[in-house]
Design a protein around this motif. Structure first.
Motif, PDB file in Angstrom:
ATOM      1  N   SER A  82       0.729  -1.080  -0.040  1.00  0.00           N
ATOM      2  CA  SER A  82      -0.058   0.175   0.020  1.00  0.00           C
ATOM      3  C   SER A  82       0.854   1.258   0.006  1.00  0.00           C
ATOM      4  O   SER A  82       2.059   1.244   0.274  1.00  0.00           O
ATOM      5  N   LYS A  83       0.227   2.396  -0.419  1.00  0.00           N
ATOM      6  CA  LYS A  83       1.017   3.699  -0.471  1.00  0.00           C
ATOM      7  C   LYS A  83       1.151   4.072   1.023  1.00  0.00           C
ATOM      8  O   LYS A  83       2.387   4.898   1.115  1.00  0.00           O
ATOM      9  N   MET A  84       0.416   3.781   1.932  1.00  0.00           N
ATOM     10  CA  MET A  84       0.919   4.170   3.338  1.00  0.00           C
ATOM     11  C   MET A  84       2.122   3.351   3.756  1.00  0.00           C
ATOM     12  O   MET A  84       3.004   4.096   4.148  1.00  0.00           O
ATOM     13  N   VAL A  85       2.176   2.336   3.495  1.00  0.00           N
ATOM     14  CA  VAL A  85       3.477   1.742   3.689  1.00  0.00           C
ATOM     15  C   VAL A  85       4.704   2.110   3.077  1.00  0.00           C
ATOM     16  O   VAL A  85       5.777   2.499   3.592  1.00  0.00           O
ATOM     17  N   ALA A  86       4.487   2.320   2.016  1.00  0.00           N
ATOM     18  CA  ALA A  86       5.655   2.763   0.862  1.00  0.00           C
ATOM     19  C   ALA A  86       6.168   4.027   1.195  1.00  0.00           C
ATOM     20  O   ALA A  86       7.506   4.387   1.234  1.00  0.00           O
ATOM     21  N   THR A  98       9.801   7.133  -6.046  1.00  0.00           N
ATOM     22  CA  THR A  98       8.351   7.564  -6.089  1.00  0.00           C
ATOM     23  C   THR A  98       7.468   6.433  -5.592  1.00  0.00           C
ATOM     24  O   THR A  98       8.278   5.118  -5.505  1.00  0.00           O
ATOM     25  N   ASP A  99       6.230   6.466  -5.094  1.00  0.00           N
ATOM     26  CA  ASP A  99       5.563   5.093  -4.772  1.00  0.00           C
ATOM     27  C   ASP A  99       5.522   4.218  -5.613  1.00  0.00           C
ATOM     28  O   ASP A  99       5.667   3.087  -5.476  1.00  0.00           O
ATOM     29  N   GLU A 100       5.333   4.798  -6.988  1.00  0.00           N
ATOM     30  CA  GLU A 100       5.183   3.967  -8.131  1.00  0.00           C
ATOM     31  C   GLU A 100       6.496   3.018  -8.467  1.00  0.00           C
ATOM     32  O   GLU A 100       6.624   2.121  -8.813  1.00  0.00           O
ATOM     33  N   ASP A 103       6.846   0.458  -5.891  1.00  0.00           N
ATOM     34  CA  ASP A 103       6.130  -0.620  -6.096  1.00  0.00           C
ATOM     35  C   ASP A 103       6.670  -1.626  -6.929  1.00  0.00           C
ATOM     36  O   ASP A 103       6.277  -2.906  -6.867  1.00  0.00           O
ATOM     37  N   LYS A 104       7.317  -1.210  -8.210  1.00  0.00           N
ATOM     38  CA  LYS A 104       7.759  -2.083  -9.360  1.00  0.00           C
ATOM     39  C   LYS A 104       9.113  -2.915  -8.531  1.00  0.00           C
ATOM     40  O   LYS A 104       9.097  -4.100  -9.312  1.00  0.00           O
ATOM     41  N   LYS A 105       9.757  -2.565  -7.619  1.00  0.00           N
ATOM     42  CA  LYS A 105      10.830  -3.097  -6.870  1.00  0.00           C
ATOM     43  C   LYS A 105      10.295  -4.193  -6.106  1.00  0.00           C
ATOM     44  O   LYS A 105      11.143  -5.117  -5.656  1.00  0.00           O
ATOM     45  N   ILE A 106       9.079  -4.020  -5.535  1.00  0.00           N
ATOM     46  CA  ILE A 106       8.720  -5.038  -4.542  1.00  0.00           C
ATOM     47  C   ILE A 106       7.422  -6.119  -4.783  1.00  0.00           C
ATOM     48  O   ILE A 106       6.599  -5.721  -5.793  1.00  0.00           O
ATOM     49  N   GLU A 107       7.664  -7.448  -4.449  1.00  0.00           N
ATOM     50  CA  GLU A 107       6.762  -8.256  -4.752  1.00  0.00           C
ATOM     51  C   GLU A 107       6.427  -9.337  -3.789  1.00  0.00           C
ATOM     52  O   GLU A 107       7.227  -9.642  -2.871  1.00  0.00           O
ATOM     53  N   VAL A 108       5.080  -9.355  -3.466  1.00  0.00           N
ATOM     54  CA  VAL A 108       4.728  -9.977  -2.257  1.00  0.00           C
ATOM     55  C   VAL A 108       4.086 -11.230  -2.769  1.00  0.00           C
ATOM     56  O   VAL A 108       3.041 -11.000  -3.486  1.00  0.00           O
TER      57      VAL A 108
END
Length: 221
Positions: A82-86, A98-100, A103-108
């Protein structure tokens, strides 16, 4: 319909072997140059978390609690990205992403049929990737406690700084390029032979003109 002569095809390949070899070597060299000098290496590491049962600790583990927790693990994964955690993660580590981009660097990912979450992080710097993974786990645990009121969360595996990049993989890339080069070389050879209607051997005369060979004049230097 003209039958395909396997022996003739093999003879064509043997005759044009050098041509196919040029394709193989060219493709392998180009792939190696791209892998070693153009594509930037990227490192990957991960951390894993196990999420316990909802509510206070109970001495007896109920089957319904385990099933419910497994269903909620997908929700936990969305919270981790989520953006909150990011934004909290970016602020804590002082990152310029940036948030985006983050996000591309993280996989859950959810480990099948378990209550374990695997957080994988990719970055051009192995140390940064490990820092992001560990900090993400810490921020996630903090937020999941506040949002879902879950207390029993533990880190199973901390992120390890990777020593080798996970991509590019020059050897594999060059092997794939060599196979593609050989396929393209073979196709080119057969295409050339198919459109080449010149007479080269006595077999060509008998095959294309239907005339018998009554004599051969040898080449004399």
């Amino acid at each position: 319909m003209e039958q395909i002569n396997i022996i003739e095809l093999l003879l064509i390949l043997r005759k044009r072997f050098w041509f196919i070899a040029v394709f193989v070597v060219t493709f392998a060299v180009i792939s190696g140059l791209i892998s070693f000098f153009i594509v930037e290496p990227e490192y990957q590491t991960y951390t894993t978390l196990v999420i316990g049962r909802i509510g206070d600790y109970k001495e007896k583990v109920e089957y319904e609690d385990v099933l419910l927790n497994q269903k909620l693990v997908s929700t936990y994964g969305e919270i981790a990205k989520s953006k909150m955690v990011a934004r909290e993660l970016i602020s804590n580590l002082g990152l310029s992403y940036t948030d985006e981009e983050l996000d591309k660097k993280i996989e859950v990912a959810i480990i099948k049929s378990t209550e374990i979450i695997k957080i994988t992080v990719k970055d051009k710097d192995g140390g940064v990737a490990a820092r992001i993974a560990d900090e993400l786990a810490r921020v996630f645990i903090k937020n999941i406690v506040n949002v879902m009121k879950i207390r029993n969360i533990q880190v199973v595996d901390k992120a390890v700084v990777p020593l080798k990049p996970y991509k590019p993989k020059p050897v594999i890339n060059m092997a794939i390029a060599s196979v593609l080069g050989s396929m393209l070389g073979i196709i080119s050879v057969f295409a050339y032979e198919n459109f080449d209607n010149t007479i080269k051997t006595t077999d060509d005369i008998e095959k294309n003109l239907g005339l018998p060979i009554i004599g051969i004049i040898p080449k004399i230097t």
